[in-house]
Write a protein that holds these residues in place. Structure first.
Motif, PDB file in Angstrom:
ATOM      1  N   ASP A 111      30.334  69.621 -25.822  1.00 18.91           N
ATOM      2  CA  ASP A 111      30.320  71.240 -25.986  1.00 18.91           C
ATOM      3  C   ASP A 111      31.877  71.648 -26.072  1.00 18.91           C
ATOM      4  O   ASP A 111      32.310  71.903 -25.247  1.00 18.91           O
ATOM      5  N   PHE A 114      32.785  76.958 -27.558  1.00 19.96           N
ATOM      6  CA  PHE A 114      33.671  78.377 -26.841  1.00 19.96           C
ATOM      7  C   PHE A 114      34.503  77.999 -25.706  1.00 19.96           C
ATOM      8  O   PHE A 114      33.794  77.239 -24.957  1.00 19.96           O
ATOM      9  N   ILE A 143      33.892  71.177 -22.701  1.00 21.30           N
ATOM     10  CA  ILE A 143      35.273  71.275 -22.612  1.00 21.30           C
ATOM     11  C   ILE A 143      35.687  72.404 -22.159  1.00 21.30           C
ATOM     12  O   ILE A 143      35.552  73.486 -22.749  1.00 21.30           O
TER      13      ILE A 143
END
Ligand SMILES: NC(=O)C1=CN([C@@H]2O[C@H](COP(=O)(O)OP(=O)(O)OC[C@H]3O[C@@H](n4cnc5c(N)ncnc54)[C@H](OP(=O)(O)O)[C@@H]3O)[C@@H](O)[C@H]2O)[C@@H](O)CC1
Ligand SMILES: [K+]
Length: 465
Positions: A111, A114, A143
């Motif tokens: 991921d 965002f 992340i």
């Protein structure tokens, strides 16, 4: 260390000013994450990249994972990263990965939608992408932050966010990793140091921060060395609380303890012969090494009278439970308040939900405004100093969510603040008491089912950690 999004941006800006190129920093951060990803050889990986620098990190992770032999797919629902460094990394990574127009099944999902630049709530296409990630049975590795989770505070958080199995937190923790509403979305948090300089107002406390020297006893030590404390509390219907606190203080090693309780509570005195007893209206005229007031006390005229007496001593004072009122926010000596969120709501005039969503900032502002020490209890208890800086306890102890736990902590605080051999040093009695309390709770829950652990069991475990 714990950082806000603004502090991270500042650390970035400093690094750039000092000559660290943005694309090198991104490569460094994301490569460090890739090195920690333990994908099985030849497994398939879907990396979901957003258009910010979190997405840029995703492209680097995608490239590195492909170079390590995984079959990597990248889904970038909002196109390539907008920054030049993100764009450059995406362009290079394209040579090693397969771009897909729709998310697809894989052994692992990364991921990178965002990060700390996210501003909630999630709407439109991003909402659908997050829903898709939530539905996957494959492990999800986030992340920096699970996408949809705000970094600093959760007042706008509606629960729609990625539920990560592991989050690789860059540079330091984000506050939301310790907020009740958002912490469960992080899964296991792995810290990735990316070489920026560390400067933060908040620290993380783990078991290694506990000072085991507190358990030692000097063979030549006199009881006065370990302090003479006074504990004031109890009322007609709340007789047990001061006894829990007093017993905890004694188990934590206080040298001498005076217990000032209402006459109805004196029937319990035989359960704790180690203390000396006084009526709550006849406090002895002594200067104590430290005083604690509040367990089992009710907020009435009597407590106001007691406050007049104890707040004039220029020695450490711990205020809990029934003594926590807006009239009791200033004293001659160092003052520690120990509210749970409900009590803190009353002290601040805010709702519990508001406090839980932004507890770091609200606690810090309150401590600074009144020049006091504050222990804001919770799953991740905050320990704040009068200058507004603080630490968060990360030792998990679910058994402490039971009546009496707060009284035990108050007793432990009294014992540590009363230690004349330690009080002048840099050691923080508040941090040490919170850590020791959590360790004792863990020790108690190793001896019986956690649901059965009582505050008295935690007290008996104080010396068994
Ligand atoms: N020092 C470090 O730690 C380093 C950190 N690094 C990495 O940088 C990351 C921070 O990058 P960042 O600042 O570019 O922001 P990021 O999180 O990618 O999000 C911005 C994007 O999301 C969008 N967007 C926002 N809200 C939205 C919403 N509600 N709904 C929909 N879209 C929304 C927003 O759109 P916009 O507002 O621009 O239209 C923009 O496209 C950080 O987490 C870490 O991974 C490393 O690379 C280097 C060193
Ligand atoms: K993310």
């Amino acid at each position: 260390m714990i950082y806000t999004a603004a502090e991270i941006k500042q650390a970035d800006a400093t690094a750039f000013r000092q000559g660290m190129p943005a694309d090198v920093l991104m490569e460094r951060a994301a490569s460090a994450v890739a090195a920690r990803l333990t994908f099985r050889p030849r497994s398939s990986v879907l990396v979901i990249c957003g258009a910010g620098n979190n997405g840029g990190d995703g492209w680097v992770v995608a490239r590195e994972s492909a170079q390590r032999g995984c079959d990597v797919f990248v889904y970038a629902p909002f196109g390539e990263p907008k920054s030049s460094e993100g764009e450059r990394h995406a362009a290079y990574a394209r040579r090693f990965v397969t771009i897909v127009e729709e998310p697809r099944d894989a052994d692992y999902v990364v991921d990178a939608l965002f990060g700390v630049g996210f501003r909630g709530p999630v709407t439109g296409k991003a909402r659908d992408v997050i829903t898709w990630m939530r539905e996957q049975s494959a492990p999800v590795m986030a992340i920096d932050v699970p996408s949809g989770v705000p970094s600093d505070e959760a007042s706008e958080f509606d629960g729609h966010a990625v539920k990560a199995d592991t989050t690789f937190s860059l540079h330091g923790y984000k506050r939301s990793a310790f907020l009740t509403q958002t912490a469960p979305y992080y899964g296991t948090v792995e810290m990735v140091d990316i070489g920026l300089s560390h400067k933060s107002e908040w620290r993380v406390l783990t078991e290694s921060d506990f000072d085991r020297g507190l358990l030692e006893r000097d063979p030549y030590g006199h009881k006065n060395r370990y302090g003479h404390g006074c504990l004031i509390g109890g009322s007609r219907h709340l007789i047990g609380a001061p006894f829990l606190a007093a017993r905890a203080a004694l188990r934590t090693g206080i040298g001498l303890l005076d217990l000032a309780i209402p006459s109805e509570a004196h029937i319990m005195a035989s359960s704790l012969p180690e203390a000396m007893y006084y009526g709550i209206d006849e406090l002895p005229d002594k200067t104590y090494a430290a005083t604690a007031i509040g367990p089992g006390l009710v907020d009435d005229e009597r407590s106001d009278r007691l406050w007049q007496t104890v707040s004039r001593q220029s020695k450490p004072l711990i205020v809990d439970a029934g003594a926590l009122t807006t009239e009791h926010l200033a004293a001659e000596g160092p003052l520690t308040l120990t509210p749970h969120p409900g009590e803190f709501a009353r002290l601040t005039g805010r709702s519990v939900a508001e406090i839980e969503a932004d507890r770091f900032r609200i606690a810090s502002d309150f401590a600074r405004q009144h020049g006091i020490h504050l222990i804001l209890k919770g799953t991740h208890t905050l320990i704040v100093k009068p200058d507004g800086t603080g630490a968060v306890n990360t030792i998990q102890a679910a058994v402490l969510s039971k009546g009496g736990s707060g009284d035990v902590l108050t007793g432990m605080l009294l014992a540590l603040w009363a230690r004349t051999d330690r009080i002048d040093t840099e050691s923080s009695p508040n941090e040490q008491a919170v850590l020791w309390h959590a360790l004792a709770a863990q020790a108690a829950s190793r001896q019986m089912h956690p649901a059965s652990v009582l505050a008295t069991d935690v007290i008996e475990a104080i010396g068994r950690i």
